[in-house]
Design a protein around this motif. Sequence first.
Motif, PDB file in Angstrom:
ATOM      1  N   SER A  11       0.860  -1.190   0.000  1.00 40.94           N
ATOM      2  CA  SER A  11       0.000   0.000   0.000  1.00 40.94           C
ATOM      3  C   SER A  11       0.890   1.231   0.000  1.00 40.94           C
ATOM      4  O   SER A  11       2.112   1.149   0.145  1.00 40.94           O
ATOM      5  CB  SER A  11      -0.907   0.003   1.235  1.00 40.94           C
ATOM      6  N   ALA A  12       0.249   2.374  -0.171  1.00 44.45           N
ATOM      7  CA  ALA A  12       0.981   3.641  -0.138  1.00 44.45           C
ATOM      8  C   ALA A  12       0.132   4.692   0.551  1.00 44.45           C
ATOM      9  O   ALA A  12      -1.102   4.644   0.516  1.00 44.45           O
ATOM     10  CB  ALA A  12       1.344   4.093  -1.545  1.00 44.45           C
ATOM     11  N   ILE A  13       0.815   5.635   1.186  1.00 44.23           N
ATOM     12  CA  ILE A  13       0.168   6.815   1.749  1.00 44.23           C
ATOM     13  C   ILE A  13       0.718   8.021   1.009  1.00 44.23           C
ATOM     14  O   ILE A  13       1.933   8.204   0.923  1.00 44.23           O
ATOM     15  CB  ILE A  13       0.437   6.951   3.256  1.00 44.23           C
ATOM     16  N   ASP A  65      -2.891  -5.124  -9.979  1.00 46.49           N
ATOM     17  CA  ASP A  65      -2.314  -6.347 -10.552  1.00 46.49           C
ATOM     18  C   ASP A  65      -1.245  -6.073 -11.598  1.00 46.49           C
ATOM     19  O   ASP A  65      -0.693  -7.009 -12.190  1.00 46.49           O
ATOM     20  CB  ASP A  65      -3.423  -7.233 -11.148  1.00 46.49           C
ATOM     21  N   LYS A  66      -0.928  -4.796 -11.827  1.00 52.41           N
ATOM     22  CA  LYS A  66       0.147  -4.450 -12.759  1.00 52.41           C
ATOM     23  C   LYS A  66       1.416  -4.014 -12.022  1.00 52.41           C
ATOM     24  O   LYS A  66       2.321  -3.442 -12.624  1.00 52.41           O
ATOM     25  CB  LYS A  66      -0.318  -3.317 -13.683  1.00 52.41           C
ATOM     26  N   ASN A  67       1.454  -4.256 -10.730  1.00 49.77           N
ATOM     27  CA  ASN A  67       2.561  -3.803  -9.887  1.00 49.77           C
ATOM     28  C   ASN A  67       2.630  -2.280  -9.811  1.00 49.77           C
ATOM     29  O   ASN A  67       3.706  -1.697  -9.618  1.00 49.77           O
ATOM     30  CB  ASN A  67       3.911  -4.354 -10.370  1.00 49.77           C
ATOM     31  N   ASP A  68       1.484  -1.643  -9.958  1.00 51.28           N
ATOM     32  CA  ASP A  68       1.415  -0.186  -9.904  1.00 51.28           C
ATOM     33  C   ASP A  68       0.510   0.261  -8.768  1.00 51.28           C
ATOM     34  O   ASP A  68      -0.409  -0.454  -8.368  1.00 51.28           O
ATOM     35  CB  ASP A  68       0.854   0.399 -11.206  1.00 51.28           C
ATOM     36  N   ILE A  69       0.790   1.442  -8.279  1.00 53.24           N
ATOM     37  CA  ILE A  69      -0.124   2.123  -7.369  1.00 53.24           C
ATOM     38  C   ILE A  69      -0.597   3.370  -8.092  1.00 53.24           C
ATOM     39  O   ILE A  69       0.205   4.235  -8.448  1.00 53.24           O
ATOM     40  CB  ILE A  69       0.551   2.474  -6.039  1.00 53.24           C
ATOM     41  N   ALA A  83       4.115  13.792  -0.691  1.00 49.50           N
ATOM     42  CA  ALA A  83       5.068  12.860  -0.067  1.00 49.50           C
ATOM     43  C   ALA A  83       4.452  11.460  -0.077  1.00 49.50           C
ATOM     44  O   ALA A  83       3.330  11.272   0.391  1.00 49.50           O
ATOM     45  CB  ALA A  83       5.384  13.297   1.359  1.00 49.50           C
ATOM     46  N   ILE A  84       5.182  10.508  -0.628  1.00 53.38           N
ATOM     47  CA  ILE A  84       4.648   9.152  -0.819  1.00 53.38           C
ATOM     48  C   ILE A  84       5.464   8.162   0.004  1.00 53.38           C
ATOM     49  O   ILE A  84       6.693   8.125  -0.090  1.00 53.38           O
ATOM     50  CB  ILE A  84       4.687   8.760  -2.310  1.00 53.38           C
ATOM     51  N   LYS A  85       4.772   7.358   0.818  1.00 50.46           N
ATOM     52  CA  LYS A  85       5.412   6.295   1.604  1.00 50.46           C
ATOM     53  C   LYS A  85       4.839   4.951   1.178  1.00 50.46           C
ATOM     54  O   LYS A  85       3.621   4.769   1.161  1.00 50.46           O
ATOM     55  CB  LYS A  85       5.163   6.496   3.107  1.00 50.46           C
ATOM     56  N   LEU A  86       5.726   4.038   0.856  1.00 52.56           N
ATOM     57  CA  LEU A  86       5.324   2.680   0.487  1.00 52.56           C
ATOM     58  C   LEU A  86       5.423   1.799   1.730  1.00 52.56           C
ATOM     59  O   LEU A  86       6.427   1.830   2.447  1.00 52.56           O
ATOM     60  CB  LEU A  86       6.244   2.160  -0.613  1.00 52.56           C
ATOM     61  N   PHE A  87       4.381   0.992   1.993  1.00 52.71           N
ATOM     62  CA  PHE A  87       4.369   0.186   3.212  1.00 52.71           C
ATOM     63  C   PHE A  87       3.443  -1.013   3.045  1.00 52.71           C
ATOM     64  O   PHE A  87       2.712  -1.136   2.058  1.00 52.71           O
ATOM     65  CB  PHE A  87       3.904   1.020   4.412  1.00 52.71           C
ATOM     66  N   THR A  88       3.471  -1.886   4.048  1.00 52.70           N
ATOM     67  CA  THR A  88       2.479  -2.958   4.139  1.00 52.70           C
ATOM     68  C   THR A  88       2.118  -3.178   5.592  1.00 52.70           C
ATOM     69  O   THR A  88       2.971  -3.087   6.482  1.00 52.70           O
ATOM     70  CB  THR A  88       2.981  -4.277   3.528  1.00 52.70           C
ATOM     71  N   LEU A 127       4.393  -8.909  11.572  1.00 50.85           N
ATOM     72  CA  LEU A 127       5.374  -7.870  11.257  1.00 50.85           C
ATOM     73  C   LEU A 127       4.902  -6.476  11.627  1.00 50.85           C
ATOM     74  O   LEU A 127       5.705  -5.540  11.677  1.00 50.85           O
ATOM     75  CB  LEU A 127       5.702  -7.905   9.757  1.00 50.85           C
ATOM     76  N   GLY A 128       3.602  -6.311  11.854  1.00 51.38           N
ATOM     77  CA  GLY A 128       3.084  -4.972  12.075  1.00 51.38           C
ATOM     78  C   GLY A 128       3.150  -4.175  10.780  1.00 51.38           C
ATOM     79  O   GLY A 128       3.005  -4.723   9.688  1.00 51.38           O
ATOM     80  N   THR A 129       3.400  -2.888  10.892  1.00 53.21           N
ATOM     81  CA  THR A 129       3.526  -2.030   9.710  1.00 53.21           C
ATOM     82  C   THR A 129       4.994  -1.914   9.327  1.00 53.21           C
ATOM     83  O   THR A 129       5.824  -1.529  10.154  1.00 53.21           O
ATOM     84  CB  THR A 129       2.935  -0.635   9.974  1.00 53.21           C
ATOM     85  N   VAL A 130       5.302  -2.280   8.087  1.00 57.65           N
ATOM     86  CA  VAL A 130       6.682  -2.222   7.593  1.00 57.65           C
ATOM     87  C   VAL A 130       6.738  -1.192   6.467  1.00 57.65           C
ATOM     88  O   VAL A 130       6.052  -1.327   5.456  1.00 57.65           O
ATOM     89  CB  VAL A 130       7.162  -3.586   7.075  1.00 57.65           C
ATOM     90  N   TYR A 131       7.563  -0.166   6.643  1.00 55.88           N
ATOM     91  CA  TYR A 131       7.731   0.852   5.611  1.00 55.88           C
ATOM     92  C   TYR A 131       8.933   0.515   4.740  1.00 55.88           C
ATOM     93  O   TYR A 131       9.927  -0.037   5.218  1.00 55.88           O
ATOM     94  CB  TYR A 131       7.924   2.231   6.237  1.00 55.88           C
TER      95      TYR A 131
END
Length: 474
Positions: free
Chosen positions: A268-270, A289-293, A310-315, A321-325
């Motif tokens: 995901s991204a914020i 499904d195209k590996n895009d956000i 400002a873009i942060k990629l995370f899951t 694992l909790g939230t991993v940036y």
Amino acid sequence: MASFFVLGCVSTKSKETPLIPVRAELIEANPPLRPEWADSIPHSDDVLYFVGLSNGVSTEKEARSDAYQNVLSQVIKYYGELIKSQATESKSVKALSSDIVDSYVESEELIQRYAEAYVHEILPENYYTEHWIAGEKNEWRCWIKCSVSKQKIQKEIDTFAGTISERYSSLLPENQRNKYTSTKSAVQGYLDVYKAVHKNPIYQAVAYVQTSSGKASLDDYAILQAKRIIQNINIKDIDYNNKIEYGSQLNVIIHLDSPDYEKITGMSAIAALNHNGKEIAVFPFSVNDKNDIEFQIKSEKLEYGDYLVAIKLFTDAFKELGTVYTSTTAIAFSFGYIQAPVKIEYIRNNATTQINDLRNEAASKVENFLQDKLTEYEIPIEIAKESSSNSQFLMQIKSIELKAAENVQKIKLTATILFQRDGVALAKSSEVSAIGLSKTNMAAENALEQICEQLKKDESFYKNLLKSVGEKRK
């Protein structure tokens, strides 16, 4: 040989009833002479000794069986203590009580087999039994001595560790490439191994994986690999338009890349929108499904000016694992008026070679008066040379050369202006016409001046134009 001890019973009639001494007599001992190890466990640098003692039971067979189970449990417990002591890394297994560790050791089939092999090999001379009688009660007690090679038991612990390690390391995604095809499935695969090992403190202590730098704890390795897959996902590039106009939106496509797996899932991204140094909005997005956000920011509520996203990629898809940036980046864009160039569509009927092409002159004249009128009516459009939103003013001009006196040029122009966006006409002026006369080939230019003056006064066109774009300039 005769020995005595006192047995007592408590009367149910009164708590103050004194104990009644009962004489117990040793009837038989085998061997007759009590061995020293029955009272003092031997010690050796190379051998471990365990002495099992039964409870007082009614038959010799029961006494032997009880002593056997007692010494077996001692050997098994020693395996657990040895395993626990060898957990050299800081693990939760160290914080667990011995009772908890022992319960896992006792249920481990392989350790049971190791311990039973030692106890099965106990020779007859390592048994000692006593038969006592007290009144009408017979009681048997049994002692068993078991010896274990320290070197052999350590080797068995190593074998046990290798067996457990091989069992679970074979389940790691890196060893099952065909099974795991996406980042999310691979991360989950590592976490499944982690959970299987982590739920058993014995496995935590002994399970390892061989790496290029040596042995690594298997559960720690699985967690690190899961995080590594996530943190290796990076932002390859970003497609976006750095200028957006009133009525349009910012379209952003973030292309992700992973060196480990072709398909990226679970990310995901914020996106945080900033203006004049303040964060004004935060938007969450997920990978497709195209590996895009992909995301959009609409302009309706934006103020004119410059913006930073400002873009942060995370899951946060994995509980363990909790939230991993992972990657972070930023893009800048500006928001302003609609940019619309002026285009001229010029049609000449019955024209002679003396009639000039009016495109350039007409465009310049129209640009000048249109910009003034756009400002006057506060229409959020600016005259520009190019437009990223496919907006334009299209002036359609038709010219006809009319008959006139000798050496006089007479031209009639008919014109209208359209405002188009993405190929659709949103506003259209009235059609106006004018006739120009000239002896110096300026008839078309003279007619154009008249046309422009008429178009300046077309109030309904400018009102409709403002209505078509929504609202006045902010």
